[in-house]
Design a protein around this motif. Structure first.
Motif, short mmCIF file in Angstrom:
data_model
loop_
_atom_site.label_atom_id
_atom_site.label_comp_id
_atom_site.label_asym_id
_atom_site.label_seq_id
_atom_site.Cartn_x
_atom_site.Cartn_y
_atom_site.Cartn_z
N SER A 33 0.83 -1.20 0.00
CA SER A 33 0.00 0.00 0.00
C SER A 33 0.87 1.25 0.00
CB SER A 33 -0.94 0.01 1.21
OG SER A 33 -0.19 -0.02 2.42
N ARG A 34 2.00 1.18 0.72
CA ARG A 34 2.91 2.32 0.75
C ARG A 34 3.56 2.54 -0.62
NH1 ARG A 34 3.55 7.09 3.14
NH2 ARG A 34 5.71 7.81 2.93
N GLN A 35 3.93 1.45 -1.27
CA GLN A 35 4.52 1.55 -2.61
C GLN A 35 3.53 2.16 -3.60
OE1 GLN A 35 5.56 -2.55 -3.17
NE2 GLN A 35 7.63 -2.31 -2.36
N LYS A 36 2.27 1.73 -3.51
CA LYS A 36 1.23 2.27 -4.40
C LYS A 36 1.03 3.76 -4.15
CE LYS A 36 -2.18 1.81 -7.41
NZ LYS A 36 -2.75 3.17 -7.40
N LEU A 37 1.05 4.15 -2.89
CA LEU A 37 0.90 5.56 -2.54
C LEU A 37 2.04 6.38 -3.12
CD1 LEU A 37 -0.51 7.85 -1.00
CD2 LEU A 37 0.84 7.19 1.02
N THR A 41 1.76 9.32 -5.93
CA THR A 41 2.29 10.65 -5.64
C THR A 41 3.25 11.09 -6.74
OG1 THR A 41 2.06 10.37 -3.24
CG2 THR A 41 3.65 12.02 -4.00
N ASP A 42 4.11 10.17 -7.17
CA ASP A 42 5.07 10.49 -8.23
C ASP A 42 4.35 10.84 -9.53
OD1 ASP A 42 7.89 10.54 -9.23
OD2 ASP A 42 7.16 8.94 -10.50
N LYS A 43 3.29 10.08 -9.86
CA LYS A 43 2.54 10.37 -11.08
C LYS A 43 1.87 11.74 -10.99
CE LYS A 43 0.23 7.09 -13.18
NZ LYS A 43 -0.82 6.10 -13.58
N ARG A 44 1.27 12.05 -9.86
CA ARG A 44 0.64 13.36 -9.69
C ARG A 44 1.67 14.48 -9.83
NH1 ARG A 44 -2.35 10.43 -5.55
NH2 ARG A 44 -4.54 10.26 -6.19
N GLN A 45 2.87 14.27 -9.25
CA GLN A 45 3.90 15.29 -9.36
C GLN A 45 4.35 15.49 -10.81
OE1 GLN A 45 6.76 13.71 -6.49
NE2 GLN A 45 6.21 15.32 -5.03
N GLN A 46 4.44 14.41 -11.57
CA GLN A 46 4.81 14.52 -12.98
C GLN A 46 3.76 15.32 -13.76
OE1 GLN A 46 6.27 10.86 -14.95
NE2 GLN A 46 6.27 9.96 -12.91
N ILE A 47 2.50 15.01 -13.51
CA ILE A 47 1.41 15.73 -14.19
C ILE A 47 1.45 17.21 -13.82
CG2 ILE A 47 -1.10 15.97 -14.35
CD1 ILE A 47 -1.22 12.87 -13.98
N LEU A 48 1.68 17.49 -12.54
CA LEU A 48 1.75 18.88 -12.10
C LEU A 48 2.95 19.60 -12.71
CD1 LEU A 48 0.77 18.51 -8.33
CD2 LEU A 48 -0.58 19.61 -10.13
N ARG A 49 4.08 18.91 -12.81
CA ARG A 49 5.26 19.56 -13.41
C ARG A 49 5.01 19.92 -14.88
NH1 ARG A 49 8.28 15.76 -10.25
NH2 ARG A 49 8.56 14.40 -12.06
N VAL A 55 5.81 20.65 -6.49
CA VAL A 55 5.39 20.61 -5.09
C VAL A 55 6.12 19.48 -4.37
CG1 VAL A 55 3.10 21.59 -5.48
CG2 VAL A 55 3.44 19.12 -5.68
N SER A 56 6.18 19.59 -3.05
CA SER A 56 6.75 18.52 -2.23
C SER A 56 5.71 17.42 -2.06
CB SER A 56 7.18 19.06 -0.87
OG SER A 56 6.07 19.60 -0.18
N GLY A 57 6.16 16.29 -1.54
CA GLY A 57 5.29 15.12 -1.42
C GLY A 57 4.02 15.36 -0.64
N ASN A 58 4.11 16.05 0.50
CA ASN A 58 2.92 16.23 1.33
C ASN A 58 1.95 17.27 0.78
OD1 ASN A 58 4.47 18.45 1.83
ND2 ASN A 58 4.52 18.24 4.06
N GLU A 59 2.36 18.03 -0.22
CA GLU A 59 1.47 19.01 -0.84
C GLU A 59 0.82 18.48 -2.11
OE1 GLU A 59 3.44 23.30 -0.38
OE2 GLU A 59 4.80 21.87 -1.34
N THR A 60 1.30 17.34 -2.59
CA THR A 60 0.95 16.89 -3.93
C THR A 60 -0.54 16.66 -4.12
OG1 THR A 60 3.12 15.83 -4.16
CG2 THR A 60 1.37 15.11 -5.66
N GLU A 61 -1.15 15.89 -3.25
CA GLU A 61 -2.55 15.52 -3.45
C GLU A 61 -3.47 16.75 -3.44
OE1 GLU A 61 -5.76 12.13 -2.00
OE2 GLU A 61 -3.78 12.26 -1.06
N TYR A 64 -2.91 18.79 -6.64
CA TYR A 64 -3.46 18.04 -7.78
C TYR A 64 -4.98 18.19 -7.80
CZ TYR A 64 -4.49 14.09 -10.88
OH TYR A 64 -4.95 13.32 -11.90
N SER A 65 -5.61 18.02 -6.67
CA SER A 65 -7.08 18.14 -6.59
C SER A 65 -7.53 19.55 -6.92
CB SER A 65 -7.56 17.74 -5.19
OG SER A 65 -7.26 16.40 -4.91
N GLU A 66 -6.71 20.53 -6.57
CA GLU A 66 -7.05 21.93 -6.83
C GLU A 66 -6.96 22.28 -8.32
OE1 GLU A 66 -5.05 26.35 -6.05
OE2 GLU A 66 -4.37 24.61 -4.88
#
Length: 225
Positions: A33-37, A41-49, A55-61, A64-66
């Motif tokens: 579950s941690r690996q999936k998370l 997170t990495d995919k969301r960061q790529q899309i955001l970039r 963004v840092s890891g704890n800001e990503t979700e 992304y939702s915003e």
């Protein structure tokens, strides 16, 4: 049982193998579950970039939702089709002729993010490219790789390379042309182009092919503005 016997040695070794296997299986399951998370997170960061947001890891979700307002798949005709654009494996998506699209709102403007998948020198390369509301002009792009050479092909991940794509156009005279990646100092006739990585010719060629083939699959979607 005689500890000096062959039977004892075999039994002991067998028990240890079983115990280690059980421990490894338990650890793998516990970390899944941690690996999936981390992967999500990495995919969301790529899309955001790709829309020029880092963004840092704890800001990503939250970011992304915003910013990402819609995620869907399109087919070869550019029409929406069933499926989960975020969860789907991009390589399988292209094989199935379904292509992920993420609609973002950045500073009041709409951007369309599309997935890229290709092959570099040593393994897979991939990324996301965002275009403006005209579905033609590149707003931002982000690349990643599995095993390109550090200091050479791996430099496709650096802003010095990806920033060249900003404001390049995918269409000329109504026809899809992609954006060419050429050797530094050269140009491309009939299409926009950027300089490839010095010393990373094969990886640069892989990026060029990835853009042409991956974005070519979105041609009808891009033309449907």
């Amino acid at each position: 049982m005689n500890r000096d016997s062959n039977v004892y040695t075999i039994v002991y070794a067998s028990v240890m193998v079983v115990l280690v296997a059980i421990a490894l299986a338990f650890t793998s399951e516990a970390l899944k579950s941690r690996q999936k998370l981390n992967e999500d997170t990495d995919k969301r960061q790529q899309i955001l970039r790709s829309i020029n947001v880092s963004v840092s890891g704890n800001e990503t979700e939250a970011r992304y939702s915003e910013l990402i307002k819609e995620a869907y798949l399109v087919n070869d005709a550019g029409e929406k089709t069933e499926g989960d654009a975020f969860a789907i494996d991009v390589a399988k998506a292209f094989e199935q002729h379904t292509y992920p699209v993420f609609t973002a709102h950045v500073n009041g403007e709409t951007k369309y993010v599309m997935a890229l998948r290709g092959k570099g020198l040593w393994g897979a390369i991939w990324g996301y490219v965002a275009v403006n509301d005209d579905r033609n002009t590149i707003f931002g792009i982000d690349f990643s790789h599995a095993s390109e050479t550090p200091g050479l092909g791996a430099e496709i991940t650096l802003p010095a390379f990806s920033s060249q794509f900003t404001d390049k156009q995918l269409f000329r005279d109504g026809a899809f042309r992609s954006v060419a990646v050429v050797k530094p100092g050269r140009n491309a006739q009939g299409q926009d182009y950027v300089d490839g990585i010095s010393g990373g010719t094969l990886t640069s060629n892989g990026v060029n092919d990835m853009l042409l083939k991956s974005l070519g699959c979105y041609t009808e979607f891009l033309k449907s503005k």
